[in-house]
Design a protein around this motif. Structure first.
Motif: not given
Length: 241
Positions: A60-71, A77-87, A136-139
């Motif tokens: 089960v996963y959920s989106l825990a946060g979003q950020g940006d890479i700013e110049v 760019s966007r950086v998405d942070t997910y929390v994933l639980s394996l059971r 997990l972070q996705a850029t």
């Protein structure tokens, strides 16, 4: 000059955009997460919470946060942070799933960069399950049609010399500075930096009185396997009345 730079970069195999065209809202990393994780749990992956009839071995996963890479104020760019639980009701299958996930993330290639930034394991007494939690972070690039290597181009500074004519007319030389933010794989950065230099150094346009020259560069961010490197170029143009 910026249009000329964009065309030169495209000819060198670097997909380039104006930095003002970047839009983090265009990105969606959920399909990438599902492709990455779903095989680990045998297709039993759900968002946010598990259904009542979910099997014993799940994810089960959920989106825990979003950020940006700013110049320079541009969100490239966007950086998405997910929390994933394996059971799993047994520990050994959970360990196998965890090892599989770690290996898949490490071997992942593509336009998105994925990395595991945190991990923990615990036991849930009700309903008696072992759990492995991963952050997990996705850029992803902030474009509708991302590609690598990529570059974002924008003006950053203009310095003007004093008026060179001692009458009521004006004649000034303006030193324009252009930032080219290169986005490339860490292993490919040096080669792509050289490709950008080869494409841009000495570039001329009708509105310039000097060719484009290199003014320096620096790393501005590293996210996963992607490096964001800001190069600075300059040229001169003439203002007159």
């Amino acid at each position: 000059m910026i249009d000329t730079i964009l065309a030169a970069l495209a000819a060198a195999g670097v997909t380039a955009w104006r930095s003002s065209d970047a839009d983090p809202s265009r990105t969606d990393t959920v399909p990438g997460l599902v492709t990455l994780v779903d095989p680990v749990v045998g297709g039993n992956l759900w968002p946010v919470h598990l259904p009542n009839d979910a099997p014993d071995t799940t994810g089960v996963y959920s989106l825990a946060g979003q950020g940006d890479i700013e110049v320079d104020g541009y969100r490239l760019s966007r950086v998405d942070t997910y929390v994933l639980s394996l059971r799993s009701p047994e520990f050994d299958p959970l360990r196998t799933m965890s090892d599989d996930l770690i290996a898949r993330v490490a071997a992942h290639t593509g336009l998105e960069s994925w990395e595991i930034t945190d991990a923990a394991t615990d036991y849930e007494f009700d309903p008696r399950q072992y759990r492995a939690h991963f952050e997990l972070q996705a850029t992803s690039l902030a474009t509708a049609a991302p590609a690598l290597p990529a570059a974002f181009v924008h003006p950053v500074q203009a310095d003007a010399e004093p008026n060179a004519i001692g009458t009521f007319e004006v004649r000034q030389t303006v030193h324009e500075h252009i930032a080219v933010t290169l986005v490339a794989e860490q292993s490919d950065l040096d080669a792509q930096r050289q490709a950008v230099v080869d494409a841009l150094l000495g570039l001329e346009t009708d509105d310039a009185v000097s060719p484009l020259e290199y003014a320096g560069g620096q790393r501005v961010a590293v996210s996963g396997r992607l490096v964001f490197w800001r190069e600075l170029y300059r040229y001169q143009r003439l203002l007159s009345t």
